[in-house]
Design an enzyme around this catalytic site. Structure first.
Site, PDB file in Angstrom:
ATOM      1  N   GLU A 126       0.884  -1.174   0.000  1.00  0.00           N
ATOM      2  CA  GLU A 126       0.000   0.000   0.000  1.00  0.00           C
ATOM      3  C   GLU A 126       0.916   1.217   0.000  1.00  0.00           C
ATOM      4  OE1 GLU A 126      -3.193  -0.275  -0.298  1.00  0.00           O
ATOM      5  OE2 GLU A 126      -3.359  -2.436   0.010  1.00  0.00           O
ATOM      6  N   CYS A 178      -1.956   9.211   2.235  1.00  0.00           N
ATOM      7  CA  CYS A 178      -1.646   8.730   0.881  1.00  0.00           C
ATOM      8  C   CYS A 178      -2.759   9.040  -0.107  1.00  0.00           C
ATOM      9  CB  CYS A 178      -1.357   7.230   0.907  1.00  0.00           C
ATOM     10  SG  CYS A 178      -2.690   6.235   1.616  1.00  0.00           S
TER      11      CYS A 178
END
Length: 486
Positions: free
Chosen positions: A254, A288
């Protein structure tokens, strides 16, 4: 200061709290005021080995444990979090500079993912698959991979550790967790303490607080873990993937993003402004999925920009303990310096600063930039902080091209009065996730989470988590007699 910073400033290996034996200490600082929170002697390669071997031993019995018995641990972990909510909130505020709003948001998501882990323990199902061979029964078993290594980041350390640790355990695995050096308590030993109090058998979850300067690639090269779950930058993720592949391990990555929030000409402008401000500035933009770029149709650019800038100017920067603070400190001085450099570079390239925030220690005020040249690298990279680029466009086709013009493909959003127009727009974007008439920052327990391109490999949440932390095993049974050619 929470007692956790003194009580949990240790390694947690094989069910015991113990100091590391490395030759130096990781110093845990409060990013807002520089207060020393803890000093933790790092773990060595030998202690990483101890942790993995402990997880391997404990997993044998745990993997064979009734799934209904396993889920009781997660129900108790939820109760522990409820009991310790005030202390956990203090840890998030002190260690990573999270505001009270951010701490509440993170705690809410942790609870949601733990609730899903309760159900996840019961999720794996086997199959009987037809065979072209007479008398043969094909059984397909879903089994734990064995041991999972988890590496978590500094921005949402409690959530992003739990998000891999809890389902991996629920599915019958052992786990070794390595938190980020800037958040060793929130992302590491706090998680271990909660599961210890919840009755998780010793050895199943281990936490090693260390640094690659001490252990190199030992954490990911070690022969015991079969899966490495990493959340962090694409640069480090590329290295993790390379080492995993060389050692025949599966990696779940991720990684970073460069999300765009797109405002089409028929959007509700006031609502789009609210969504864009949240999407860029939640947790100082250290997310993110944050909207690095806000794309606005040129026909509404002036109105949107005026309202967006006005709202950004209302965001209070300061002490994260203050309930009125929206923008707390970034994690460290190198991040603060890098963000100041981004603003300076943009202006040097010809951009205009509609809001030009100042930097004081680790407090970085918001900056809003427009007129960044279309060929600037700044529009293609991840900017991890409260700096946003406003980009005008002419028509949907150009908007799609601009959104996709980045190596990343994590999240994004589009605002429009026409839902199906928004869905059709989303289908053209090379991302793992995209949202219509909402923000860019979302994570839900059942929905596959992950990115395309440099934003990662694999997915987490719901059934995709089962796929990530288990493997399939084919066992056939011949009820008759096979015919062999010799």
């Amino acid at each position: 200061m929470s007692s956790y910073f003194t009580d949990l400033a240790q390694q947690y290996i094989d069910g015991e709290w113990r100091p590391g034996t490395g030759s130096w200490d990781i110093i845990d600082f409060n990013p807002y005021d520089g207060e020393k929170l803890a000093s933790i002697t790092i773990a060595t390669v030998e202690e990483v080995d101890d942790a993995y071997r402990a997880a391997e031993r404990a997993q044998k019995k745990w993997g064979a444990t009734n799934a209904y018995a396993r889920r009781a641990v997660f129900e108790k972990a939820l109760a522990v979090i409820d009991e310790r909510e005030a202390e956990i909130t203090d840890v998030i505020i002190a260690e990573l500079g999270g505001t009270r709003l951010k701490a509440a948001f993170e705690l809410h998501l942790v609870r949601e993912f733990l609730r899903e882990s309760v159900q996840l323990a019961l999720r794996p199902e086997g199959k009987i698959i037809p065979s072209p061979v007479d008398g043969k029964e094909n059984r397909l078993y879903r089994v734990p991979v064995g041991v999972v290594g988890v590496i978590s980041p500094f921005n949402f350390p409690f959530l992003l550790s739990v998000k891999s640790v809890a389902p991996a355990l629920a599915l019958g695995n052992g786990v070794v967790l390595k938190p980020h050096q800037n958040t060793p308590i929130a992302g590491g030993s706090l998680v271990a303490k909660i599961f210890e109090e919840a009755g998780l058998p010793g050895g199943l979850l281990n936490v090693v607080i260390t640094d690659i300067a001490e252990i190199g690639d030992a954490f990911i090269e070690h022969p015991v873990p079969k899966v490495i779950s990493f959340t962090g930058s694409d640069k480090v993720g590329r290295h993790v993937a390379t080492v995993c592949a060389a050692n025949f391990k599966r990696s779940v990555l991720e990684l970073g993003g460069n999300s765009a929030l797109v405002v089409l000409e028929d959007a509700d402008i006031d609502y789009a402004v609210d969504a864009a401000v949240f999407s860029r500035f939640v947790h100082q933009g250290q997310v993110c999925m944050a909207a690095n770029r806000v794309l606005v149709d040129r026909s509404i650019e002036a109105e949107f920009t005026e309202k967006f800038v006005a709202k950004v100017r209302t965001l209070k920067t300061g002490d994260p303990r203050d309930p009125q603070t929206v923008i707390g400190p970034v994690i460290n001085s190198s991040q603060a310096d890098a963000l100041a450099g981004v603003v300076e570079q943009a202006i040097a390239e010809g951009a205009s600063a509609l809001v030009h925030g100042t930097t004081t220690d680790n407090l970085v005020e918001p900056s809003v930039l427009t007129g960044v040249p279309a060929d600037s690298d700044l529009l293609r990279q991840e900017v991890f902080g409260p700096v946003v680029f406003l980009v005008p466009f002419d028509g949907e086709e150009e908007a799609v091209r601009i959104v996709n013009d980045t190596p990343y493909g994590l999240s994004g959003a589009v605002h429009t009065a026409d839902i199906e127009r928004g869905v059709n727009f989303a289908k053209q974007i090379d991302t793992g996730m995209f949202h219509v008439n909402d923000g860019t920052v979302h994570d839900e327990p059942l929905v596959p989470f992950g990115g395309e391109k440099h934003s990662g490999i694999g997915r987490l949440n719901g059934e995709t988590t089962v796929d990530s932390f288990t493997t399939t095993k084919w066992i056939s049974v011949q009820h008759g007699r096979s015919r062999f050619p010799f």
